[in-house]
Scaffold this active site. Structure first.
Site, mmCIF file in Angstrom:
data_model
loop_
_atom_site.group_PDB
_atom_site.id
_atom_site.type_symbol
_atom_site.label_atom_id
_atom_site.label_comp_id
_atom_site.label_asym_id
_atom_site.label_seq_id
_atom_site.Cartn_x
_atom_site.Cartn_y
_atom_site.Cartn_z
ATOM 1 N N GLY A 1 0.790 -1.227 0.000
ATOM 2 C CA GLY A 1 0.000 0.000 0.000
ATOM 3 C C GLY A 1 0.822 1.278 0.000
ATOM 4 N N THR A 2 0.201 2.319 0.507
ATOM 5 C CA THR A 2 0.856 3.625 0.570
ATOM 6 C C THR A 2 2.117 3.522 1.408
ATOM 7 O OG1 THR A 2 -1.312 4.686 0.459
ATOM 8 C CG2 THR A 2 0.513 6.038 1.265
ATOM 9 N N CYS A 3 1.990 2.877 2.560
ATOM 10 C CA CYS A 3 3.075 2.850 3.541
ATOM 11 C C CYS A 3 4.394 2.353 2.946
ATOM 12 C CB CYS A 3 2.639 1.970 4.706
ATOM 13 S SG CYS A 3 3.928 1.576 5.856
ATOM 14 N N GLU B 1 2.048 27.882 4.492
ATOM 15 C CA GLU B 1 1.124 27.217 5.421
ATOM 16 C C GLU B 1 -0.047 28.161 5.719
ATOM 17 O OE1 GLU B 1 0.577 24.238 7.232
ATOM 18 O OE2 GLU B 1 -1.076 25.398 8.045
ATOM 19 N N VAL C 1 -1.388 19.009 1.665
ATOM 20 C CA VAL C 1 -2.374 19.657 2.533
ATOM 21 C C VAL C 1 -3.322 18.633 3.163
ATOM 22 C CG1 VAL C 1 -2.275 21.869 1.331
ATOM 23 C CG2 VAL C 1 -3.888 20.125 0.537
ATOM 24 N N ALA D 1 0.166 4.183 9.875
ATOM 25 C CA ALA D 1 0.288 2.786 9.481
ATOM 26 C C ALA D 1 0.110 1.843 10.668
ATOM 27 C CB ALA D 1 1.653 2.571 8.835
ATOM 28 N N HIS E 1 22.837 4.270 31.279
ATOM 29 C CA HIS E 1 23.608 5.501 31.108
ATOM 30 C C HIS E 1 24.782 5.226 30.178
ATOM 31 C CE1 HIS E 1 25.484 9.307 32.125
ATOM 32 N NE2 HIS E 1 26.626 8.648 32.258
#
Ligand code: FAD
Ligand code: NAD
Length: 475
Positions: free
Chosen positions: A42-44, A216, A281, A330, A454
């Site tokens: 798909g798009t992802c 924007e 947009v 997603a 750490h």
């Protein structure tokens, strides 16, 4: 017309929502057919998350060499770096291909039948597919039409870019899809929309040496995030030389097509010279052109209305992912897909996550999970919140990444954590810690009492919790 007699589950769309649903259904022994008209993933995988993150990484690496060429405090020197954008795009395409093939292999492994072609909904239990690729299996012959009947219909057709009526896509006006596969780099790029796509890809192009101007409509960038989180991103963009026109409306291309005409709040007009224009947009659910309207499903604005089990208003017709509206992410589509498969298998599930994390892969990155202080206030929750700056984190100093902070929001009465936010280099990787702590019902004391390794950026997470309790150690 050949016909597949019957399947228990029919999935329309092979994006992260649809393919995850199909894999899980296969694992659970549910006979499943998945119809995809383009590429699996798909798009992802093809034109979204993965290709954009690949280009973000490439641009980041190139940008480092530019900085080294100019003068690096680390003592590294390089000379005249250059980018071969065709090769960069080919590398990105290689990653996409590997992942989409992997999805195909997983579907096969779990016994899911993949039909390549455009699905058209006939009714809630019948779909017609016009095959788009050659092959011997059902629905694989070029131009062949197949009718598939099912007990459960899962709609996962995703979303598509929203066009501007004043400046439709075509020619130099492109969407993210084209911007993710440049054949060459424009000299001047105008980006319309300072949201996720505009700023992620605007940053890529700027780092690759393109002059970038962002227009924007709202008065600040990333209006979906709180102003404190967006500020370090705005500062970094300005430092990088990205021009920002906030509170501006796009009027269209100039008569000669060489510039984008914009108008400020005061009515003043400016023409921005542009070799390419990226319109970002927003995206709209893909609800048209494939017979969906025949089902007359309830809507929530442009999206399909679903309940907390992803059921639509028609029995045994389910919808997930972008087709079901915001947040169009997603991982939300995947989680919904997995749940629907389990529900069809008879399990008891509801989609009530404590948080759906969101990441904006700008430089610095933003990550959020749950409520911001303003959200908590709007929800009438009495909360405390505290931030810990990366400027006080040793690891951040060694990474030259001292901009930004981690913030925690917790209920005042019982210290239950209701939200996390962070902005800074590499903070996308904090998404797991944020979401896990919320799903497990962590309180400030749980995070403050966990030993964090750490030196790591994650120490800022513990310190934010300590600070909310009134006894941060390193500030
Ligand atoms: P989609 O991925 O859109 O898949 C739907 C599929 O259905 C498509 O393959 C389509 O071809 C197919 N289809 C549609 N109609 C039919 C039909 N009639 N017949 C057969 N097949 C059909 N999200 C994140 O979480 N993180 C990110 O970093 C991120 N980055 C992004 C960057 C960009 C540039 C874009 C555009 C999006 C990004 N997203 C990101 C959003 C993410 O891609 C979507 O939320 C996600 O892909 C939605 O999944 P889906 O399964 O609902 O739909
Ligand atoms: P977006 O909603 O993130 O941003 C759109 C921006 O355009 C907003 O700032 C809006 O105010 C502005 N805008 C709207 N109309 C305008 C106009 N006429 N002129 C100027 N500005 C205008 O949308 P997007 O960037 O197109 O991304 C679409 C969706 O894709 C996102 O909402 C998100 O769900 C998904 N996405 C996610 C990621 C991620 O998770 N990292 C990355 C990319 C895309």
């Amino acid at each position: 017309m050949s016909q597949i007699e019957h399947t228990r589950l029919l999935v329309i769309g092979g994006g992260p929502g649809g393919y995850v649903a199909a894999i899980r259904a296969g694992q659970l022994g549910i006979p499943t057919v998945l119809v995809e008209r383009e590429q699996l993933g798909g798009t992802c995988l093809n034109i979204g998350c993965i290709p954009s993150k690949a280009l973000i990484h490439a641009a980041e690496e190139f940008d480092k060499t530019i900085q080294y060429a100019e003068a690096s405090p680390l003592g590294i020197r390089v000379h005249a770096p250059a980018i071969d954008i065709e090769r960069t795009v080919a590398w990105k395409d290689g990653i996409v291909q590997k992942l989409t093939r992997g999805v195909g292999a997983l579907l096969k492994k779990h016994g899911v039948k993949v039909v390549r072609g455009e699905a058209r909904v006939i009714d809630g239990k019948t779909v017609e597919v016009s095959a788009t690729t050659g092959g011997e299996g059902p629905g694989e012959g070029q131009g062949e039409r197949v009718r598939i009947q099912c007990e459960h219909l899962l709609l996962a057709a995703g979303s598509e870019p929203t066009a501007l009526p004043s400046m439709p896509f075509g020619g130099k006006v492109v969407s993210s899809t084209e911007a993710l596969s440049p054949k060459s780099l424009p000299k001047r790029l105008v980006v319309v929309g300072a949201g996720y796509i505009g700023l992620e890809l605007g940053t890529v192009y700027r780092k690759l040496g393109v002059e970038v101007t962002v227009v924007e409509a709202q008065e600040r960038i990333l209006p979906a995030y709180d102003a404190e989180l967006a500020k370090p991103v705005a500062d970094a963009l300005a430092k990088r030389g990205v021009s920002m026109l906030l509170g501006h409306k796009v009027l269209g291309l100039s008569a000669d097509g060489e510039a984008v005409r914009v108008q400020g709040r005061d009515g003043s007009e400016t023409a921005l010279p542009a070799d390419q224009v990226l319109v970002a947009v927003g995206r709209r659910p893909r609800t048209q052109g494939w017979g969906l309207e025949t089902l007359q499903l309830d809507r929530n604005g442009a999206a399909l209305r679903i309940d907390d089990q992803c059921r639509t208003s028609m029995r045994d017709v389910w919808a997930i992912g972008d087709l079901a509206g915001e947040p169009m992410l997603a991982h939300r589509a995947m989680a919904q897909g997995e749940m629907v498969a389990e529900l069809i298998a008879g399990k008891t599930r509801r989609f009530v996550p404590a948080a759906i994390p969101a990441v904006c892969f700008t430089d610095p990155e933003i990550v959020t999970a749950g409520l911001s202080p303003a959200d908590a206030e709007a929800a009438d929750l009495d909360c405390i919140s505290a931030s810990f700056p990366f400027a006080a984190n040793g690891r951040a100093m060694t990474l030259e990444a001292t901009d930004g902070f981690v913030r925690v929001v917790a209920r005042r009465d019982n210290h239950l954590i209701v939200g996390w936010q962070a902005v800074g280099r590499g903070v996308s990787e904090l998404a797991a810690a944020f979401a896990q702590s919320m799903e497990m019902g962590a309180r400030l004391e749980d995070i403050a009492g966990t030993i964090h390794a750490h030196p790591t950026l994650c120490e800022a997470v513990q310190e934010a919790a300590l600070r909310a309790l009134g006894h941060a150690l390193h500030i």
